[in-house]
Design an enzyme around this catalytic site. Structure first.
Site, PDB file in Angstrom:
ATOM      1  N   PHE B 237       0.819  -1.226   0.000  1.00 36.00           N
ATOM      2  CA  PHE B 237       0.000   0.000   0.000  1.00 36.00           C
ATOM      3  C   PHE B 237       0.850   1.272   0.000  1.00 36.00           C
ATOM      4  CE2 PHE B 237      -2.184  -3.270   2.664  1.00 36.00           C
ATOM      5  CZ  PHE B 237      -3.053  -3.716   1.690  1.00 36.00           C
ATOM      6  N   GLU B 241       7.498   1.189   0.198  1.00 40.29           N
ATOM      7  CA  GLU B 241       8.192   1.806  -0.931  1.00 40.29           C
ATOM      8  C   GLU B 241       9.542   2.359  -0.478  1.00 40.29           C
ATOM      9  OE1 GLU B 241       5.799   4.474  -3.218  1.00 40.29           O
ATOM     10  OE2 GLU B 241       7.494   5.244  -4.365  1.00 40.29           O
ATOM     11  N   ARG B 319       1.564  15.593  -5.850  1.00 39.30           N
ATOM     12  CA  ARG B 319       0.359  14.888  -6.310  1.00 39.30           C
ATOM     13  C   ARG B 319      -0.890  15.452  -5.645  1.00 39.30           C
ATOM     14  NH1 ARG B 319      -1.419  10.363  -9.309  1.00 39.30           N
ATOM     15  NH2 ARG B 319       0.675  10.085 -10.132  1.00 39.30           N
ATOM     16  N   ARG B 351      -1.115   4.469  -0.885  1.00 38.45           N
ATOM     17  CA  ARG B 351      -2.145   4.367  -1.934  1.00 38.45           C
ATOM     18  C   ARG B 351      -2.867   5.692  -2.193  1.00 38.45           C
ATOM     19  NH1 ARG B 351      -6.128  -0.836  -1.612  1.00 38.45           N
ATOM     20  NH2 ARG B 351      -6.324  -1.234  -3.821  1.00 38.45           N
ATOM     21  N   PHE B 353      -1.148   8.559  -2.624  1.00 37.07           N
ATOM     22  CA  PHE B 353       0.084   9.331  -2.651  1.00 37.07           C
ATOM     23  C   PHE B 353      -0.170  10.836  -2.652  1.00 37.07           C
ATOM     24  CE2 PHE B 353       4.317  10.386  -4.531  1.00 37.07           C
ATOM     25  CZ  PHE B 353       5.112   9.582  -3.763  1.00 37.07           C
ATOM     26  N   GLU B 725      -4.621   2.584  -7.265  1.00 34.32           N
ATOM     27  CA  GLU B 725      -4.940   3.684  -6.359  1.00 34.32           C
ATOM     28  C   GLU B 725      -6.312   4.329  -6.567  1.00 34.32           C
ATOM     29  OE1 GLU B 725      -0.910   5.966  -5.466  1.00 34.32           O
ATOM     30  OE2 GLU B 725      -1.081   5.394  -7.562  1.00 34.32           O
TER      31      GLU B 725
END
Lengths: 476, 827
Positions: B237, B241, B319, B351, B353, B725
């Site tokens: 999720f 990362e 984002r 998820r 972002f 996402e």
């Protein structure tokens, strides 16, 4: 003392307890044996990724076995001595899927797959539940399993698609014989020892010998202390299979519930006999927890947010304490002495909880929590009222989450008793109820909301019993 | 139609098949990183020494006592690090810090023969701390001017003129909650060193290449001496990362120092207290509408809670800014962004972002303002949709805006919204103690990494002489079904049945320099690379087959295990054998990069996204007037996945994303100790018993998902669209339905503010604010009760809305109306 080597039968194979101590949980033990299907997701019985099946006496028929799903992370490994366990690996294999596994696989019931073995075991327990008469699944069977990927729809579909076990299903047939007897285990471990009391006398003897020992039944609270807070007791005494603590009597005077009956057993054996308990139990933690947790344990830990106490307070229940010197019975309202402390002496056990009869007819249990299944109360309110000729003749109200102990709402009870069962009375009493206890702000709720919810519980009770047509839908 | 998106008839892509590991999942046979421990000899276990302070200088670290604990093998400290003592890519994440920057940060690690030995050893380590002042909340950071990283502004047009020309201007603010990933599998790594000193790390990581790079950086070794493998993850999720790198580096460091395998697996409490989460945000805004309730201008400042280090906060913020428009045309826009530095975990990818937080701002605005504008919120949303020819505030043309309209209308019909709205009204009129709300909300979400460089991928496809196929690619499997899709892509392109193709775990020595499996882009990017590799192979095999069949290679087709042309065919195996005999290469590496992207991160302008994914959700809830508790009665979704690569997988992503979004918006309640006491900065909700994610009990009673039809996406692998996402943001429909239900306890047209997350308590305060609104009040006078101020005059007067407005002391989720009523009266 037993001279046999402790061992359990797992997926049909005997496994020993080398290196196991009293603090070793069943999950770590199984994984150390190469059975890595069961996973640790939280180590506190909240996520169910560690669920496995244990052969237990059926609550409905002692001569038969029920495959009971439990959280392996909470259960001491040593408690499985002499028992039969089935893990996800024992249900089926990739080339020979169990019906439950097949439904989960083909319907997209797994995404990351980490929670899946636990869901499969919970579903399998439901699949084999003897009093499940129709295909499909009780939603509560999965209340102790968390999935973060699927959103549950395919899992619910898999559950709804469950058929009935076939006649030659080996686990199905195993149910027809009795479950293994409890074994009076004595296990000496490097970082703590474990003993299972054979009977009440043995329990007293063990207590006398090890006054520092921790008493456990389902270990659903104690396992969290071990796993998350590093508790490493030198000695653990298990009393969950002591026959004298597992009686259930229902006579003219009282319903007496053995302290070591699991809440699942209480729920199914009482079968609605005590409506307030019937309302409580499905909201008490999860099925996985209720398969281990006991009324005795919930009272002995004396958490101010334990859900059983408010209900038992409203029922005017009594606690039966037993020691080698005899028994004493006292009202539950006198049982709690402070934050997580009670009147129980170190040499005493809770043997039973006595619910006097007749029961008050107007009852409600309100649990305020963020989640509907398997959450801890911000506030819990249990009410039991008698209304005769339009007046309240008796009121008992138990509260959780508003003080250091569960409490009776005495002032509110007085503001109801002897008054007309009317909106005026109830609104006044709700105002009194909002002032009971000393609620605090914490992560579960603000003090202001807790106070408001005290009042709401009574208003709701009145709305349901005086104006039955108003609302049905939005029960929490 | 591009060759990339062209799909043959009867393709394996598009078939609804279960997850490729489903039978392993359901039998417990699927292995996760920590399942390797018992299969590895001589493993050492690691336990962290965690800071009890939100911020403190480590003045002394005495490790001797740990060695007195039986079974303790080694204590790892900063002095042991041969390379760079940093776990990040920005140089601001010391692995063994001399200043602890949040409660729970590891200051050193203890290795033991058993986990118990390591745990007891860690408790024996003595650390002296000199506490320093700490910042915990975003509002504290704003007041202290404590920011980190860049402060971008996304702007188009002249927002002040736009607001001045607006018929109605509203202003408000909102605190947006963070979210714990709560992947069921906590972070895990196991590191080994081989006879030549090369390091092999198995890690639960979404970004093996970056894990490799950080391990190499810490060990001062070249990347070719470090290999990272990810078998599969028990959920990611976004939480895996960036966050795995330091843990993998500690394991690798321990392995190099001891020569033994070292395993780190965080328990849930460690995972929750040590690793980053979804960013909480604070947003402050002014918005203008014209007389037709069309958006004309938006001025907003978004402040994200970055935690102690920068991590991915900058791209998350970018984002967020790029999604504040969601599906709506807003002519004049100015959005300022900044990242608070707080003494908390380093907030990171999750998820969406930043997209969800940006979109929540506009959806909250529309939900709050609709009653004040006297318009149905669904109509307000629909009226403001983008139309063909319009561009986003960052200058990207919005392609296929009509798809949103199709999805919206299709959903309205499928879910029978017209009739159900009437039923809700009837129900609400008849039930004084319960109210229902029915809301519909849209999603438009940009697909591609904002940072253009990351939009590349590699694959390695082997055909063995028996004709069996093994594929590797750079993406990781975390449950999203990427491997399933890649198998389908390879089988489709090679014309083989699915069972002839196998997929091997993700490894950096198979496919190098990969991007994170993130940004929903896994299938787009890796699918392009897998297909490219397969095409090279079929190109060579076509030559071989053509000479065998006596036809031109362009006539050769690959389908159903047959290589055919000119009315004749050979089996795949025959052609492979021929090719091998003719010394034709039977394997290929594939590469893909997304074309047509350009992005100026300074100007915040360009076309960063390959395309937009669209979706629409309708949700009906019922709220209990006594408690604020609620049930989700029904959810219907129409979502755009292009031509689905794998419908069962895609529907699973949509449902799962929706429920995870609903958890964020309604249930999941991260609480940090904001007091001045000794536990300041402590995460109060650090376990599954205090942090509640959705369980089966939150499942909508009716839950339908339809994939948008006629949704082919040109230029993307087999016409598909990314799905990881975007569906998370369909859950705005739940929040807006709750808002409408709460408002229904008040007078008609009543507007309410709803806190995030909308827990039963938050909903109850919203109900209370609705109930307290006078029936006879006309619309503008009710403005402040919704936490919204109306501005019909000089917009600059709004400046007295100080961003550093302190939080109220009393209940943490008291109705915001109480605080705003003091500072913002109707103008």
């Amino acid at each position: 003392m037993s001279s046999r080597m402790p061992s359990a039968t797992v997926n049909g194979t005997p496994l020993g307890f080398e290196g196991v101590s009293g603090a070793t949980n069943a999950l770590d033990w199984l994984r150390s044996k190469g059975l890595t299907g069961a996973k640790e997701g939280c180590a506190e019985g909240e996520c169910g990724a560690c669920a496995v099946l244990v052969a237990r006496p059926s609550p409905t028929d002692d001569a038969t076995t029920e495959w009971t799903a439990v959280n392996a992370c909470l259960v001491p490994a040593a408690s499985l001595d002499g028992q039969e366990v089935v893990t996800v690996e024992g249900l089926g294999s990739p080339d020979d899927l169990h019906p439950v596994q097949r439904e989960m696989a083909v319907r997209g019931g797994s995404q990351c797959g980490f929670c899946t073995p636990g869901f499969v075991c919970s579903l399998a327990a439901e699949y084999y539940r003897a009093d499940r008469t129709d295909a499909g699944c009780d939603a509560h069977a999965l209340s102790g399993n968390l999935c973060r990927c699927t959103g549950y729809r395919p899992i619910r579909d898999a559950a709804d698609a469950l058929g009935m076990p076939s006649g030659d299903d080996p686990l199905g047939r195993r149910r027809d014989a009795p479950a293994p007897d409890a074994v009076p285990t004595r296990l000496v471990g490097a970082t703590g020892s474990y003993a299972r009391a054979a009977d009440l006398a043995d329990a007293f003897a063990l207590l006398a010998e090890h006054p520092e020992a921790v008493l456990v039944a389902g270990s659903t609270d104690w396992g969290v202390e071990v796993n998350l807070r590093g508790a490493r007791p030198p000695f653990v005494i298990a009393i969950d299979r002591v026959a004298e603590l597992r009686m259930l009597d229902d006579d003219d005077d009282a319903v007496v519930v053995g302290a070591a009956l699991t809440l699942s057993e209480v729920e199914r054996r009482l079968d609605g006999r005590v409506p307030l308990l019937a309302e409580l139990l499905p909201q008490f933690a999860s099925r996985l927890i209720r398969n281990g947790a006991t009324l005795g344990g919930n009272l002995a830990t004396a958490s101010p947010i334990g859900d059983a106490a408010p209900v038992l307070l409203a029922l005017d229940a009594e606690v039966v304490l037993a020691s080698s010197g005899g028994e004493r019975t006292l009202p539950i309202s006198e049982f709690f002495t402070g934050y997580r402390t009670t009147v129980r002496r170190p040499d005493e056990l809770i043997r039973a909880v006595r619910i006097p009869l007749p029961l008050s007819p107007v009852t409600a249990f309100t649990k305020i929590a963020k989640r509907r299944f398997d959450d801890i109360s911000g506030v819990a309110v249990a009410c039991a009222l008698e209304v005769e000729d339009g007046s309240v003749t008796r009121a008992r109200i138990g509260l959780g989450g508003v003080a250091a102990t569960p409490i009776r709402a005495f002032a509110t009870e007085q503001s109801l008793e002897g008054h007309p069962w009317s909106e005026l009375t109830v609104h006044a009493a709700a105002e009194v109820l909002r002032g009971e206890g000393t609620p605090i702000d914490d992560l579960r709720a603000s003090a202001a909301y807790r106070r408001a919810m005290l009042g709401s519980a009574l208003l709701r009770l009145y709305a349901d019993h005086a104006q039955p047509t108003t609302t049905e839908g939005a029960r929490a | 139609m591009s060759s990339l998106s062209q799909r043959p008839a009867d393709a394996v892509v598009g078939q609804a098949i279960p997850h490729e590991s489903a039978t392993l999942h359901v039998t417990g046979a699927a292995l996760y990183t920590d399942d390797l421990v018992g299969r590895t000899a001589g493993v050492l276990h690691a336990w962290p020494v965690q800071s009890p302070h939100a911020r403190a200088t480590v003045t002394a670290l005495r490790v001797e006592a740990a060695y007195d604990v039986g079974g303790v093998v080694r204590v790892l400290t900063a002095a042991d690090v041969p390379g760079l003592n940093d776990a990040g890519v920005k140089g601001d994440e010391p692995l063994f810090p001399d200043e602890a920057c949040y409660v729970g940060q590891a200051v050193c690690w203890v290795l033991g023969e058993t986990l118990e030995a390591a745990r007891v050893g860690a408790a024996a380590v003595e650390v002296d701390y000199a506490p320093l002042p700490a910042i915990i909340t975003v509002r504290e950071a704003i007041a202290a001017d404590a920011f980190q990283g860049g402060q971008p502004t996304l702007a188009r047009g002249d927002v002040e003129s736009g607001l001045a020309a607006a018929t109605t201007v509203f202003a408000g603010e909102i605190d947006i909650a963070g979210q714990e990933h709560f992947y069921l599998e906590t972070h895990a790594s196991i590191a080994l060193v081989d006879e030549a000193g090369q390091v092999f790390v198995q890690s639960s990581t979404q970004h093996p290449s970056e894990t490799q790079s950080i391990v190499a950086q810490v060990l001062a070794r070249p990347s070719n001496a470090v290999t990272v493998q990810c078998l599969r993850m028990g959920g990611g999720f976004g939480g895996k990362e960036m966050q795995p790198h330091g843990l993998a580096a500690v394991a690798a460091l321990g392995a190099t120092l001891t020569g033994r395998p070292v395993r780190i697996r965080l328990n849930r409490t460690q995972d929750m207290t040590m690793t980053g989460k979804r960013h909480g945000f604070h947003a402050q805004w002014r918005v203008g509408f014209d007389a037709d309730a069309r958006l004309v201008a938006l001025d907003a400042t978004l402040t994200s809670d970055g935690g102690w280090s920068l991590d991915l906060s900058e791209p998350v913020l970018a984002r967020a800014l790029c999604h504040i428009d969601n599906a709506y045309w807003i002519p004049d826009v100015r959005v300022n962004g900044r990242i608070a530095r707080t003494n908390k975990t380093s907030q990171t990818a999750f998820r969406g972002f930043g997209g969800p937080q940006g979109m929540l701002v506009i959806e909250d605005i529309l939900g709050r303002c609709a009653p004040l504008l006297g318009i149905d919120p669904a109509e307000l949303r629909r009226r403001n949709f983008y139309v063909e020819g319009q561009a986003t505030p960052y200058g990207q043309r919005v392609r296929h805006p009509e798809r949103l309209v199709h999805a919206w209308d299709d959903l309205a019909a499928r879910a029978d919204l017209g009739r159900r709205r009437e039923e809700v009204a009837v129900f609400n009129a008849e039930h004084p103690h319960a109210k229902r709300g029915l809301a519909i909300t849209p999603v438009k979400f940009g697909i591609s990494f904002n940072f253009t460089t990351f939009n590349q991928a590699g694959a390695l496809v082997h055909v063995y002489t028996d004709g069996s196929v093994l594929i590797n690619h750079g993406g990781t499997e975390m449950g999203q079904g990427l491997h399933t899709k890649m198998l389908q892509v390879a089988a489709t392109r090679l014309g083989l049945p699915l069972e002839r193709v196998r997929l091997a775990p993700t490894r950096t020595d198979k496919v190098p320099n990969t991007s994170a499996t993130a940004a929903s882009s896994g299938a787009d990017l890796n699918g392009g690379a897998v297909k490219h590799a397969c095409e090279q192979i079929t190109g060579r095999l076509a030559e071989v087959a053509a000479s065998g069949l006596g036809i031109d290679p362009s006539q050769v087709t690959f389908a159903d295990g047959l290589v055919a042309g000119g009315g004749d065919s050979l089996t795949w195996e025959q052609v492979v054998a021929l090719a091998y005999a003719q010394r034709v290469q039977l394997w290929a590496s594939g590469f893909y990069r997304t074309e047509g992207l350009q992005w100026d991160s300074t100007a915040m302008q360009g076309s960063p996204f390959k395309y937009f994914a669209y979706g629409v959700a309708a949700c009906e809830v019922e709220v209990d007037g006594f408690t604020g508790a609620y049930r989700t009665l029904r959810v219907d979704i129409v979502h755009d996945v292009g031509d689905s690569l794998s419908p069962l997988v895609d529907i699973g992503q949509i449902e799962g994303g929706f429920v995870q979004g609903a958890g964020w918006l309604t249930l999941e309640d991260l609480r940090w100790d904001e007091s001045d006491g000794p536990t300041r900065g402590r995460l109060a909700t650090q376990s599954a018993s205090t942090y509640k994610l959705p369980s089966l009990s939150e499942m909508p009673e009716v839950f339908t998902v339809s994939l948008l039809e006629h949704a082919h996406e040109d230029g993307v692998v087999y016409g598909s669209k990314a799905v990881g996402e975007p569906p998370l943001m369909l859950a705005f429909s739940v929040r807006e339905a709750l808002r409408q239900a709460a408002a229904a306890f008040g007078p008609d047209g009543c507007a309410v503010h709803l806190a995030t997350p909308a827990t039963p308590e938050a909903v109850w305060w919203a109900i209370e604010s609705a109930r307290s609104q006078p029936v006879e009040a006309s619309l503008p006078h009710r403005a402040e009760a919704a936490g919204v101020t109306i501005d019909s005059g000089d917009p600059s007067a709004q400046d007295e809305h100080e961003p550093d407005q302190p939080e109220p002391d009393a209940p943490p989720i008291a109705p915001e109306s109480e605080q705003l009523a003091d500072s913002g009266s109707p103008r």
